[in-house]
Design an enzyme around this catalytic site. Structure first.
Site, PDB file in Angstrom:
ATOM      1  N   THR A  93       8.613   2.863 -46.779  1.00  0.00           N
ATOM      2  CA  THR A  93       8.180   4.219 -46.422  1.00  0.00           C
ATOM      3  C   THR A  93       8.880   5.268 -47.279  1.00  0.00           C
ATOM      4  OG1 THR A  93       7.802   3.477 -44.156  1.00  0.00           O
ATOM      5  CG2 THR A  93       7.957   5.847 -44.500  1.00  0.00           C
ATOM      6  N   ASN A 114       4.582  10.482 -49.097  1.00  0.00           N
ATOM      7  CA  ASN A 114       4.807   9.104 -49.544  1.00  0.00           C
ATOM      8  C   ASN A 114       3.534   8.371 -49.963  1.00  0.00           C
ATOM      9  OD1 ASN A 114       3.727   8.535 -47.050  1.00  0.00           O
ATOM     10  ND2 ASN A 114       5.492   7.423 -46.269  1.00  0.00           N
ATOM     11  N   HIS A 117      -0.857   5.475 -46.491  1.00  0.00           N
ATOM     12  CA  HIS A 117      -0.685   4.975 -45.122  1.00  0.00           C
ATOM     13  C   HIS A 117      -1.373   3.631 -45.052  1.00  0.00           C
ATOM     14  CE1 HIS A 117      -1.047   4.737 -40.698  1.00  0.00           C
ATOM     15  NE2 HIS A 117      -2.240   4.236 -40.971  1.00  0.00           N
TER      16      HIS A 117
END
EC number: 2.7.4.6
Length: 141
Positions: A93, A114, A117
């Site tokens: 993550t 980031n 998902h």
């Protein structure tokens, strides 16, 4: 290993960097097939509903604001062990902790921005896929 489906979202930071194609190529290069895909601008209500599991967490509002900050690319990936394979491709993550060559190591800026998902389990994948692709919008290939 069983054929699975998982939900994948290319988040606003990666969409803004124009790396959708590079990320999709990594999925396909790893043997995953794209069974459904759409570019979308999430509403606040959609983002809040999708991430409702995190509602009590301190980062919830920042996460929702980030997810509505620009378009996202949402896809259903299908293949043997798709959930774990996608999670391996994404990396940790926190991109600072992600292994070299993972999507987050290569394209993410921070633990918040980031890049991607991915569903974490078969049960979550089923719920997440139904959220974004209700009905007959997903096709086996």
């Amino acid at each position: 290993m069983a054929i699975e489906r998982t939900l994948s979202i290319i988040k606003p930071d990666a969409v803004a960097k124009n790396v959708i194609g590079q990320i999709l190529a990594r999925f396909e290069g790893a043997g995953l097939k794209i069974a459904a895909a759409r570019l979308a601008q999430l509403s606040r209500a959609e983002a809040e509903q999708f991430y409702a599991v995190h509602k009590a967490r301190p980062f919830f509002n920042d996460l929702v604001n980030f997810m509505i900050s620009g378009p996202v690319m949402i896809q259903v990936l299908e293949g043997e062990g798709a959930i774990l394979k996608n999670r391996d491709l994404m990396g940790a993550t926190d991109p600072k902790k992600a292994e070299k060559g993972t999507i987050r190591a290569d394209f993410a800026d921070s633990i918040d921005a980031n890049a991607v998902h991915g569903s974490d389990a078969p049960e979550t994948a089923a719920v997440e896929i139904a959220f974004f692709f209700p009905g007959m919008a997903v096709y086996s290939r």
